[in-house]
Design a protein around this motif. Sequence first.
Motif, mmCIF file in Angstrom:
data_model
loop_
_atom_site.group_PDB
_atom_site.id
_atom_site.type_symbol
_atom_site.label_atom_id
_atom_site.label_comp_id
_atom_site.label_asym_id
_atom_site.label_seq_id
_atom_site.Cartn_x
_atom_site.Cartn_y
_atom_site.Cartn_z
ATOM 1 N N GLU A 170 -63.952 -46.572 0.196
ATOM 2 C CA GLU A 170 -63.332 -46.210 1.515
ATOM 3 C C GLU A 170 -62.783 -47.479 2.137
ATOM 4 O OE1 GLU A 170 -65.803 -44.293 5.141
ATOM 5 O OE2 GLU A 170 -66.319 -43.522 3.488
ATOM 6 N N GLU A 171 -63.783 -48.433 1.966
ATOM 7 C CA GLU A 171 -63.509 -49.946 2.889
ATOM 8 C C GLU A 171 -61.986 -50.447 2.000
ATOM 9 O OE1 GLU A 171 -66.393 -52.944 2.425
ATOM 10 O OE2 GLU A 171 -67.891 -51.497 3.157
ATOM 11 N N GLN A 174 -59.353 -48.085 3.579
ATOM 12 C CA GLN A 174 -59.143 -48.686 5.267
ATOM 13 C C GLN A 174 -58.093 -50.123 5.351
ATOM 14 O OE1 GLN A 174 -62.911 -49.148 6.911
ATOM 15 N NE2 GLN A 174 -62.823 -46.574 7.416
ATOM 16 N N LYS A 178 -54.404 -50.474 6.617
ATOM 17 C CA LYS A 178 -54.223 -51.677 7.511
ATOM 18 C C LYS A 178 -53.157 -52.605 7.313
ATOM 19 C CE LYS A 178 -57.434 -54.496 10.604
ATOM 20 N NZ LYS A 178 -58.553 -55.112 10.591
#
Lengths: 188, 390
Positions: A170-171, A174, A178
Motif C-alpha cells: 500500500e505504501e 501511494q 504521488k
Amino acid sequence: MLGEGIVKGLAETARNFLGSFIEKDRLVTVQYPEERLPVVEAARMFPFLIYDGVDQEEGLRCVACQICEKECPPQCIHIEKSKDKKPDFIGKQQFYPAVFDIDVSVCMSCQICVEVCPFDAIRMDNEFELSTDDRFAGLLWPKEKLAMPNEHYLAIHPTEATEVEARRAEEKAQAEAKKASQPAAVAK
Amino acid sequence: MQPSDQVFVLLKHWLVGRSPAVMQPGVSILLTIVPILLIFPVLFAVTTVLERKGLGRIQNRYGPNRVGPYGILQPLADGLKSLTKEDIVPSSADRTVHFLAPLVLLAVAFLPYAVLPMGRNMVAVNLDSGVLFFFAIGAISELSVFMAGWSSRNKYSLLGAMRAVAQMISYEVPLLLSSIAVIMAAGSLSTVEIVEKQSGFSGIFPHWYVLTPWGFAGFILFMIAATAETNRSPFDLPEGESEIIAGYYIEYSGFKFALFFLGEYLGMFAISGLGITLFLGGWSAPLPFLTWVPSWIWFFGKLLGLIIGFIWVRGTLPRLRMDQLMNFAWKFMLPMALVVVVSAGAWRFLPQGVTRWLVSMVFIAAAYVLLARGVETRNKIAKRTYRFAE
C-alpha cells in the motif's frame, strides 16, 4: 489391613510398566533429534535482518537509523552508518548499515528492536540450534549472517508477514501515485 | 550331576592342577577371588541400566536409550564420566578419613560374598559360622558411612550419617531375628549346610523355608530389613535427595562417588544373596524336574528376581518419615520377628502334619493382625472448620 496400600501401589506401577510397552501413547517423551514438535508461529529466538529480492546488499531494508541500537536493553546491537546512500523499496535515497553486528550471547530475545523498527527491517528468527565451538566470534553475528530473504520471514511468521506485506504494498502504491502526480504538478 | 553344573568348579581344578605345585594354593585363592571381584561389578553395571529403564517405564518414560543399542552401554558412559570428573575434597575435611571411607565401604561390600554359595560346591569359604560372619562384616558398613559423614565436615553429611546409623542399627535387629528362625530350623550357621537342608523335595514342592508360614513371614521381614539396611527407597532417608541433598556422600565427587554407589549396590546384592540362601533355597531348583538346569543359573536367576523386586518397590513407594521409620522398626518389625522365632520353634518341635502348619500360621496371623492395629495410624479425616477465618 496393613500392607494393602502397598500391594495396590505395586499393582499400579506394574500396570504402568507393562502398559508402556503395549500402548505407545503412554510414552510422552519426544525423541528430540530424530523427531521434533512443530515450532509454534510466535516462537522467537534471535533477530535477523530482512532483504527483498535476491541480492542481500541491494535489498536490505535496514536504513541504519540506529533506533534499535539505542533501544536495545542489553546493548547487543552495533551499527555503523554508511557514507553514501542507496534507493529503498519506494525509490527514496537512504543510508544503509556498513556494519551491523548482533552479539547473540548478550541478546535476551526481548523483541524490542522489532517493535521499534519503522522500516520492518528486523524480525525475530525461530532457529534455536545455535551451538558453536567459538563462544566469541561464533556468537557475534555480522550483517552477512543476519540477512535473510523476505521469503524466510513469510515462511516462519506467515500471519504477521502477510500483514506487513500488505502494508508495504500500500505504501509503495501511494508513493508511486504521488510520484505520478508530482511531475504533473511541476509541469503546471 | 551334570558337567554343566560343575563347569566352573572343574575349570578351576583344571587350572590349579596345571600350575606348578608351589603356586597352587595362591592360584586357587586367586581363582576364587577374581571371579567374585569381576562378576558383581558387572552385575552392578547391568543393574544400573535395568533400574533406570525400569523406573522410566514405571513413570511412562523411555529411560536411557542413547548409548549403544537400547542404551545398554550407558554404564560405560557413566563410568567414563565419573572417572574424568574432578575429585573435590573440602578444605575443612579430614582428608585421610574422607579418602578411606569409600574404600572401607567397598572392601566391606565385597567380603560377604566369601560365604555365599553361588552354586553347588561354589562357595569361596565354607565357614561353620558363615551367617555370623556375614552380619559381622555387614555391621562395618555403618562405620564407613559414619566415616564419610563425619569427615566431610558438612552439616547435611553429618545428618545423613546420623540417620544412616540410627536406621541401620534399628533394622539390624529384625534382620538378625528373622534369620535366627532359619538358623534354628536348619540347626547350622553354615550357609552351605542351610542350602543343602533346603534342596530336597516333597512331591513337587521344594523344602524352601519360604514355603512355611514362619519362613514366609520371616522372608518378608528379612527383605524389608534388607531394604532399610542397604539404604534403598523407601528407606533412603540417609540420602534423601529432597531433604538433605545426598546425605553422607554430599561432599564426594568423581570416582569416589561412583565407589560409594558401587558399594551400596554390592551390599544390596550380598544381602539379597543371603536372603536367597536362607529362605529361597540358595542354588536349588524350584521344581524337581528342573534340577538339570545348572545350580549357578538358579542362584543368579533368583538374585535377578530379587533385584527386580527392589527396583519395583523403589518405583512404587515414597520415602518414609523418620518417626514412621523408627515406629515401624521397633513397634512392628521387632515383635513380629520375635513371633516368627517362636513360630519357627513350634514348627521345629511339633510332629509333621497339619497341626504344625496350623499352629505356625495362627501365631503369625494373630501377631500380624494385632501389631498392624498399632502401626496403622487412625486418620480421622474430617472437614476442617475455621473459627475465625471464613
